[in-house]
Structures are given as structure tokens and as C-alpha cells.
Design an enzyme around this catalytic site. Structure first.
Site, PDB file in Angstrom:
ATOM      1  N   TYR A   1      -9.696   8.231  -7.961  1.00 26.12           N
ATOM      2  CA  TYR A   1     -10.000   8.219  -6.415  1.00 26.12           C
ATOM      3  C   TYR A   1      -9.055   9.375  -5.877  1.00 26.12           C
ATOM      4  O   TYR A   1      -9.195  10.267  -5.396  1.00 26.12           O
ATOM      5  CB  TYR A   1     -10.386   7.362  -5.985  1.00 26.12           C
ATOM      6  CG  TYR A   1     -10.158   6.928  -4.301  1.00 26.12           C
ATOM      7  CD1 TYR A   1     -11.846   7.849  -4.261  1.00 26.12           C
ATOM      8  CD2 TYR A   1      -9.017   6.024  -3.595  1.00 26.12           C
ATOM      9  CE1 TYR A   1     -11.961   7.590  -2.644  1.00 26.12           C
ATOM     10  CE2 TYR A   1      -9.202   6.306  -2.397  1.00 26.12           C
ATOM     11  CZ  TYR A   1     -10.505   7.055  -1.680  1.00 26.12           C
ATOM     12  OH  TYR A   1     -10.262   6.238   0.313  1.00 26.12           O
TER      13      TYR A   1
ATOM     14  N   LYS B   1      -7.930  13.168  -4.607  1.00 22.63           N
ATOM     15  CA  LYS B   1      -7.691  13.183  -2.962  1.00 22.63           C
ATOM     16  C   LYS B   1      -6.160  14.077  -2.709  1.00 22.63           C
ATOM     17  O   LYS B   1      -6.601  15.198  -1.832  1.00 22.63           O
ATOM     18  CB  LYS B   1      -7.516  11.518  -2.253  1.00 22.63           C
ATOM     19  CG  LYS B   1      -9.134  11.132  -1.947  1.00 22.63           C
ATOM     20  CD  LYS B   1      -9.499  11.653  -0.602  1.00 22.63           C
ATOM     21  CE  LYS B   1     -11.411  10.711  -0.594  1.00 22.63           C
ATOM     22  NZ  LYS B   1     -11.773  11.112   0.970  1.00 22.63           N
TER      23      LYS B   1
ATOM     24  N   THR C   1     -23.006   5.901  -1.755  1.00 25.29           N
ATOM     25  CA  THR C   1     -22.650   4.626  -0.797  1.00 25.29           C
ATOM     26  C   THR C   1     -23.324   4.042   0.407  1.00 25.29           C
ATOM     27  O   THR C   1     -22.300   2.428   0.978  1.00 25.29           O
ATOM     28  CB  THR C   1     -21.437   4.434  -1.130  1.00 25.29           C
ATOM     29  OG1 THR C   1     -20.554   5.390  -1.086  1.00 25.29           O
ATOM     30  CG2 THR C   1     -20.972   4.565  -2.703  1.00 25.29           C
TER      31      THR C   1
ATOM     32  N   ASN D   1     -16.594  23.144  -1.450  1.00 26.38           N
ATOM     33  CA  ASN D   1     -18.057  23.630  -0.707  1.00 26.38           C
ATOM     34  C   ASN D   1     -17.548  23.035   0.923  1.00 26.38           C
ATOM     35  O   ASN D   1     -18.238  23.797   1.830  1.00 26.38           O
ATOM     36  CB  ASN D   1     -18.688  22.999  -0.850  1.00 26.38           C
ATOM     37  CG  ASN D   1     -19.965  23.003  -2.377  1.00 26.38           C
ATOM     38  OD1 ASN D   1     -18.698  24.520  -2.728  1.00 26.38           O
ATOM     39  ND2 ASN D   1     -20.310  22.126  -3.251  1.00 26.38           N
TER      40      ASN D   1
END
Ligand code: NAD
Ligand code: UDP
Length: 321
Positions: free
Chosen positions: A146, A150, A36, A100
Site C-alpha cells: 500500500y 501510494k 472493497t 490510467n
């Protein structure tokens, strides 16, 4: 000289963080897969010796051989339009990407800062939102990919603090705007500005009585820098408490652009939060932070940026679904 790695560094907020940290005593490594974000957001840093751009999908792995002092984890689609287009990438980068990024911070003995969101509060039943509030989120609705990614990311971040003693920080970002947002990302401010500059009607969802509180990007970035330098592990809200309705926002953008476009109304998307305003007392107490840029000033700078984009591109393309 210290070194910071910024995931999502060529996105809207990430690119402003690259600029900010280059203005301090850090070298900056920007990691992005341009899902994005845009290369143009960091193109002005191409010849900067202390800046490096790496193209990697951080949900797979983050490769960086040298020492790091700080990892800022900002990679994630961020607008409802983008995370509806990329629901699985959104969940992967919030879960696997965060894993990661935390693993990298642990291996390098670096500090770690997670870009979380006011969306962890969902459609809030407590107003304004304080960090103690646990939220009201629909896990299976369209925003769930989303919000839950989060929330998982926050839990994982604190697990790395508790089990591995990584020096973590969590910022819960409330609606932030400014230059380098994309006119096609579907968020209210870029869409209204694009519509106004194109001479199209401004499309308000629902009656426009839902509220948001908009923070200019330079204020946010200052708060993130301060938090990154602090030994503080609980989540911190950063945003501008100046709350307004979306209809008021549309009217303000019409006024600032001098547009004669009408305002039209479309259906409110499912689970669209009815109110949102940050309680920023924790940021005030621990960071000595408060936003400085008022809405008129911030919007004028953003409109100038979009007007320049329009001159360069010929049109600001925004196709409504
Ligand atoms: P953005 O879309 O401009 O930036 C996100 C960046 O992450 C992009 O450059 C994108 O290409 C990159 N990215 C996505 N998936 C990736 C992957 N797998 N590997 C590598 N790079 C990847 O959005 P933004 O508004 O700058 O948001 C940045 C961060 O701040 C996000 O984590 C978002 O959730 C958070 N946030 C933003 C706001 C806001 O109002 N802008 C509010 C709350 C939270
Ligand atoms: N919105 C709108 N028209 C648009 C885009 C958004 O009325 O073209 C509304 C949206 O329904 C929400 C508010 O503006 O109530 C803020 O939306 P945005 O996507 O910017 O961020 P959110 O806070 O919902 O994540």
C-alpha cells in the site's frame, strides 16, 4: 455544468464525494469494480439524473467517452486488512490505475486529484508529520504494498505535472471515519463499534499506546473539494490533529455505545506505526480549512449508522484472522 469522474466512487470516502459534488455544479461519474466498496453506498443516487455509475476495473482501462473537467482518483483498498487480502490488486490500482486515471485526465484536459495517504510517512520519525517529511517506510513489509503504491502514485502524478502539465493535486489523507465504512474492513473504528454493538470484547492490538488522529468524513470531503478547485500542486495533509491512543479510542467507543464489553489485547501487527498526527498548517494557509466535527459527535453519527446496519443485517459480521 461541469463533470467529475470519481474512481472508487462507491467506496466509503468516494460515495461521500459523489454526494458532495452533486450538491455543487458538477455531474458525477462514479467508476468502481466493487472490490472493497458497496453498491448500497451510492444506491440512493440511482434516480439522480446528474449521476452515472460505471462498473470497471481501472487497473485495466478507464472507458469514458464524454468531456471531463476533473478526475478524482480514490480507487484502492484502504484498510490494512483489505490490502493484506488484495496485495497485488493494491499495487496494480496504485500503479496501473493511477497511470490510467492520469492518462484520462490528460486526454480530457481535466484536472486530477490523487488520494494519497499518511502512510507515505510510514512509521514516522518526525512528529507531527509535515508535508516536507519523506517518510520511514519498509518496502517489503506487509504494509509495503500500500505504502509504496501510494508513493509511486505521488511520483507519477508529479511526473504528469512536470512533463504533460496536467493540473494535478495530491491530498495525503490521515485516518478518516464515518458512515459507510464496512464493519468487516478491519479498521479500528468500525471493528470496535461492531464489537461493542455485538457485545464482544474490544480487541486492541499491542498495548494500545500507539496513537492515531481521527477525522470525520464530512470535514475531509470539504477539504478535498477546496483543494480540487485550487491551482496548487504540492501534497496537502488533510486530517484532524486530535491525537489519541488506540486504548483511549476503545474506551471512548465503549462509553458512547454504553457497552459492557471488556477490552482484550492481541499481538501488534508488524510495522504498525507508533504515532500519527497531521500538521495541517499548509491546508490552513492555502485552503482556509480546518476540521469542525469533534470526535464525540462524529463517533455518535457512525455508531447510529452501524446500529442501523445491525438492525437490517441481523448481525455485524467481523471475523478476526
Ligand atoms: P474503500 O475501500 O471504501 O474505497 C475504495 C474503493 O475503490 C472501493 O469502492 C473499491 O471497490 C474501489 N476499487 C478498488 N480497486 C479498484 C479498481 N481496480 N477499479 C475500480 N475500483 C476499485 O476505502 P476508502 O477508505 O473510501 O478509501 C478511499 C481512498 O482514500 C483510497 O485511495 C485510500 O487509499 C485513501 N485513503 C483513505 C483513508 C481513510 O482513512 N479512509 C486514509 C488515507 C487514504
Ligand atoms: N487496531 C486495533 N484493533 C483492531 C484494529 C486496529 O487495536 O481491531 C489498531 C491498529 O493496530 C492500529 C490502529 O488501531 O494501531 C489503527 O488501525 P487502522 O487499521 O484503523 O488504521 P492504520 O492507521 O493502522 O492504517
Amino acid at each position: 455544468m461541469k463533470r467529475v469522474l470519481i474512481t472508487g466512487g462507491s467506496g466509503f470516502i468516494g460515495s461521500h464525494l459523489c454526494d458532495y459534488f452533486l450538491g455543487t455544479d458538477y455531474e458525477v461519474v462514479c467508476v468502481d469494480n466493487f472490490l472493497t466498496g458497496k453498491r448500497e453506498n451510492v444506491a440512493h443516487l440511482k434516480n439522480e439524473k446528474r449521476f452515472k455509475l460505471l462498473e470497471q476495473d481501472i487497473s485495466k482501462r478507464i472507458e469514458f467517452p464524454d468531456a471531463l473537467d476533473l478526475v478524482l482518483h480514490f480507487a484502492s483498498p484502504a484498510s490494512p486488512f483489505d490490502y493484506h487480502r488484495f496485495p497485488i490488486q493494491t499495487m496494480k490500482v496504485g500503479a496501473l490505475g493511477t497511470h490510467n486515471a492520469l492518462g484520462l485526465a490528460k486526454a480530457k484536459k481535466a484536472s486530477f486529484l490523487l488520494a494519497s495517504t499518511s502512510e507515505v510517512y510510514g512509521d514516522p520519525e518526525v512528529h507531527p508529520q509535515q508535508e516536507e517529511y519523506w517518510g520511514h517506510v519498509n518496502p517489503i513489509g506487509p504494509r509495503g504494498v500500500y505504502d509504496e503504491a501510494k508513493r509511486f502514485a505521488e511520483a507519477l502524478t508529479l511526473a504528469y505535472y512536470r512533463e504533460h502539465h496536467v493540473d494535478v493535486k495530491i491530498v495525503r489523507i490521515f485516518n478518516t471515519y464515518g458512515p459507510r465504512m464496512q464493519p468487516n474492513d478491519g479498521r479500528a473504528i468500525p471493528v470496535f463499534i461492531a464489537e461493542a454493538l455485538n457485545g464482544d470484547p474490544l480487541t486492541v492490538f499491542g498495548s494500545g499506546s500507539q496513537t492515531r488522529s481521527f477525522c470525520y468524513v464530512s470535514d475531509l470531503v470539504e477539504g478535498i473539494y477546496r483543494l480540487s478547485q485550487l491551482n496548487f500542486h504540492d501534497p496537502v495533509n488533510l486530517g484532524n490533529p486530535n491525537e489519541m491512543t488506540i486504548l483511549e479510542l476503545a474506551e471512548k467507543i465503549r462509553e458512547i455505545t454504553g457497552s459492557k464489553s471488556p477490552i482484550i489485547f492481541k499481538e501488534l501487527p508488524q510495522d504498525d506505526p507508533k504515532v500519527r498526527r497531521p500538521d495541517i498548517s499548509r491546508a490552513g494557509k492555502h485552503l482556509g480549512w480546518e476540521p469542525k466535527v469533534d470526535l464525540d459527535t462524529g463517533l455518535r453519527k457512525t455508531v447510529d449508522y452501524f446500529a442501523k446496519l445491525k438492525r437490517e443485517r441481523g448481525a455485524l459480521v467481523w471475523q478476526k484472522q
